[in-house]
Design a protein around this motif. Sequence first.
Motif, PDB file in Angstrom:
ATOM      1  N   ASP A   1       0.824  -1.205   0.000  1.00 44.10           N
ATOM      2  CA  ASP A   1       0.000   0.000   0.000  1.00 44.10           C
ATOM      3  C   ASP A   1       0.856   1.253   0.000  1.00 44.10           C
ATOM      4  O   ASP A   1       0.481   2.284  -0.582  1.00 44.10           O
ATOM      5  N   VAL A   2       2.005   1.172   0.645  1.00 46.50           N
ATOM      6  CA  VAL A   2       2.914   2.324   0.691  1.00 46.50           C
ATOM      7  C   VAL A   2       3.640   2.500  -0.631  1.00 46.50           C
ATOM      8  O   VAL A   2       3.657   3.584  -1.224  1.00 46.50           O
ATOM      9  N   THR A   3       4.241   1.411  -1.113  1.00 46.97           N
ATOM     10  CA  THR A   3       5.054   1.509  -2.331  1.00 46.97           C
ATOM     11  C   THR A   3       4.207   1.768  -3.580  1.00 46.97           C
ATOM     12  O   THR A   3       4.745   2.253  -4.579  1.00 46.97           O
ATOM     13  N   ASN A   4       2.926   1.453  -3.533  1.00 46.55           N
ATOM     14  CA  ASN A   4       2.059   1.744  -4.677  1.00 46.55           C
ATOM     15  C   ASN A   4       1.758   3.229  -4.799  1.00 46.55           C
ATOM     16  O   ASN A   4       1.369   3.695  -5.872  1.00 46.55           O
ATOM     17  N   ILE A   5       1.918   3.970  -3.705  1.00 47.63           N
ATOM     18  CA  ILE A   5       1.549   5.394  -3.710  1.00 47.63           C
ATOM     19  C   ILE A   5       2.780   6.287  -3.795  1.00 47.63           C
ATOM     20  O   ILE A   5       2.808   7.252  -4.560  1.00 47.63           O
TER      21      ILE A   5
ATOM     22  N   SER B   1      -4.581   8.166   2.232  1.00 49.38           N
ATOM     23  CA  SER B   1      -4.517   9.555   1.753  1.00 49.38           C
ATOM     24  C   SER B   1      -3.373  10.321   2.406  1.00 49.38           C
ATOM     25  O   SER B   1      -2.917  11.339   1.868  1.00 49.38           O
ATOM     26  N   SER B   2      -2.895   9.849   3.581  1.00 51.42           N
ATOM     27  CA  SER B   2      -1.775  10.533   4.218  1.00 51.42           C
ATOM     28  C   SER B   2      -0.511  10.430   3.375  1.00 51.42           C
ATOM     29  O   SER B   2       0.355  11.315   3.422  1.00 51.42           O
ATOM     30  N   LEU B   3      -0.378   9.342   2.600  1.00 53.27           N
ATOM     31  CA  LEU B   3       0.774   9.198   1.710  1.00 53.27           C
ATOM     32  C   LEU B   3       0.663  10.144   0.517  1.00 53.27           C
ATOM     33  O   LEU B   3       1.674  10.686   0.043  1.00 53.27           O
ATOM     34  N   GLU B   4      -0.576  10.311   0.023  1.00 49.65           N
ATOM     35  CA  GLU B   4      -0.769  11.300  -1.044  1.00 49.65           C
ATOM     36  C   GLU B   4      -0.426  12.695  -0.524  1.00 49.65           C
ATOM     37  O   GLU B   4       0.188  13.501  -1.226  1.00 49.65           O
ATOM     38  N   PHE B   5      -0.831  12.946   0.718  1.00 56.28           N
ATOM     39  CA  PHE B   5      -0.497  14.236   1.335  1.00 56.28           C
ATOM     40  C   PHE B   5       1.021  14.391   1.464  1.00 56.28           C
ATOM     41  O   PHE B   5       1.577  15.459   1.203  1.00 56.28           O
TER      42      PHE B   5
ATOM     43  N   PHE C   1       3.236  17.279  -0.021  1.00 53.43           N
ATOM     44  CA  PHE C   1       3.914  18.098   0.983  1.00 53.43           C
ATOM     45  C   PHE C   1       5.411  18.201   0.684  1.00 53.43           C
ATOM     46  O   PHE C   1       6.014  19.284   0.779  1.00 53.43           O
ATOM     47  N   VAL C   2       6.017  17.084   0.304  1.00 50.46           N
ATOM     48  CA  VAL C   2       7.455  17.079   0.000  1.00 50.46           C
ATOM     49  C   VAL C   2       7.750  17.913  -1.236  1.00 50.46           C
ATOM     50  O   VAL C   2       8.761  18.645  -1.292  1.00 50.46           O
TER      51      VAL C   2
END
Length: 826
Positions: free
Chosen positions: A535-539, A741-745, A749-750
Amino acid sequence: MTKDSYQEETVDIKFLIFKYLRYWYWFAIALVIALTAAYFYNKFAETVYKSTATVLIRDDRKGGFRPGQFMGELDLFSPRRNIYNEMAILKSHSLVDTTVRQMDVKTSYYNIGRIVGEIRTTEIYKNTPFIAKFNPDNVPQNTPFNVKIISQDEYEINIGSNNQSIFGSDRLKNNLQRVRFGEEFRSNGYILSLHLTDNYRPASHNGREYIFVINSQESLVSEYRSKISVEPLNPDVSIVEVTFEAANASKADDFLNRLTENYIYQGLDEKNQIALNTIRFIDQQIDVTTDSLYLAESSLQEFRSKHQLMDIGYQANQLFTKLSELDKQKAEQMVKAQYYDYLLEYLDEEKDFTEMLSPSAMGVQDNLLNKLVSDLTELYTQRSRAMISSTEYNPYLRTIDNEIKTTKEALRENIKNIIKSNEILMTDLNSRIEALEGRINMLPRTERELIGIQRKFNLSDATYNYLMEKRAEAGIALASNLPDNKIIDAARNSGVVSPKKNRNYLIAIVLGLIFPMGIIYLRDFFNTKIQDKKDVTNIVEYPVVGVIPHLRQTIRNKAINLAAFNETKTPVTEAFRALRANLSFMAPGKTSKLVAVASAKPEEGKTFTAINMASVLALTGKKTLILSADLRKPRIHQEFGIEKEPGLANYLIGKEKLDHIIQKTSQNENLHAITSGTIPPNPSELLESEKMNAMFEELKTKYDYIIADTPPVGIVPDAIPVLVASDVVLFIVRQKFSEKSSLEFLKEFVEKTNIKNVVIEINDVKIRRPGYGYSYSYGHGYGYGYGYGGGYYDEAGKKEKNSKILKPLGNLKNPDKKAPQKGGAG
């Protein structure tokens, strides 16, 4: 496909397999339920049998010889056929209705049996222990009658509900009537009686319950039609396979045999009807001619007897012979003229030409007339067959109607032309006859009268003989008619079509696997929480440098966030050691590193990670400082048991010097801390000041690692200056807590803040089973050292039993202490 992509695909498949295997008990339960349902369905479902027959249908599109073809004049008796029309006829309402009426199925009988408390009915065919007699005009139809045989003399009867026994119902028992077999049962204006058959056996039937239903003809026909299937055997032959399904195998065979036989003889009857119509027309003409012949014969005999004259002279005989020949021709033309009138009457009255008699049967040799009548007959036949499976509004029917109209007009014009030609021929014959009659009038009176009487006799005799000849031809045609179609295989039982036990078990297995798989898939599909590394690496493309397992046990009376000191042999501590190793490769070339620990929202494990990351660094001899940069809800001072003030806020507002706010910790001499200090009203402005950057530069000269615990970046912007100044940003996400959605954020953000060296740690990953290599439900192969099973060593270095891993946090001896958080949610 490259090697990397192949490996990634392989990992995906393995991941999915292990993902679903975690819920093996779901699949086990679903399979047991599905297979049990299939078993009971197979056991209690009504057994349906299929009967199959094959029929050869002459298809004129494929050509071929047909019976009677050698007699050209009988071609009309064999109308052209289309296999698809014939298939529709086999399922037609009229044919099924005829077949049903021939069978003894007006009343259906059922045997009632109880299985596991349920009522199950089984149809009885031909071997019923009793039969019902009734007046079909006033008896209730499609209504079940419940019957219980008491003895060979009596039975109980009442009207119940379909497939329901009324004998166990106290409410309906009061409506039961006990009746003797053979006596009339009267109720609601109808009368019926039951009679025992030769199949009755007291030992087998007494006390048994039955249901019989008097079916309406229309419902019976509709039910039987719905169970008939007609399909071509293959595209290259005109053989069709007819199937019928029923709950009784013998009933299915009997119905299908009768259906196919009726179909065969229905086609033969169509052919015979034309020959019968021809014979009927000729018989009508013969009846009239016979009277005329009888009168002429009587007159001739009377004249000869009176005048003692048996023959005429030579000259008179010659004239008589010529006149007889002309009269014979005239008689034939008069019969044809009657046939032409007969055709015009058919056209004027809009009669169905399927029953039209053949022109050739009446001696009419006009090729065009024969063709038009044949075409018109064929068109009417096609229309009647098409009406079986379509309506008046069908475009095909409208096309046929237009062709019928055009052919009728052409036939009418042809008949009128033939009649005109016939009138010319009759005029010629009459003129020739008149000339001969003039010469006959010159003969003596006696001979003249004899010729007139003989002439009437010969004319009637010639007409009679002509009609008898045509009748004989029609009779030969009728006798030579054979069915165009043929039964190849009589009905035979093809076995059980329902329930299909093996198929039902297979379906149950498939559903037992698909249903839980679908639930798991849908649950994951609609789940917005982060579940695994994929889920992390896909985003995002940031590296995952650490996976911290869920912490199930703590040392008594020790704070959970100091796991690196208090639980040195747990998977959590090992995971932080692996994280420490991975961080050593970030920001290479720098002797002192500022590592900011951040997350999108509270309780994701920032403080827990910052404390334990700083602890494992200090344990290696690295001079480490942990900085509480969260000026709103600080916790560092609580976990280490040090003073909150003075701290970072006091330094930033100029009230304290840097050396005065650095505190030593009791856990390790290499670990120092700067607490938050007094909570200020303007934390964002303080953290963004130049003094903050100057502090970082000075601290880097004193410490190998500076670990900054920052506030949630998704809630407040306070942490941005710290993150920008950091050498490494460790972003924390928590399994089954952090939103995707926090990963999209994070990604957005970065990009906006230009933060460098962002890495990700996944916190609070659940342990599924102990043992090296597969300890976490999160997956396998994530970094170093995640495989040590929980409780692998105790504090004395002795091996513990794996069961201690499952020891709940609530079993700690200090019940007054607040329950520790899972994994360490900061």
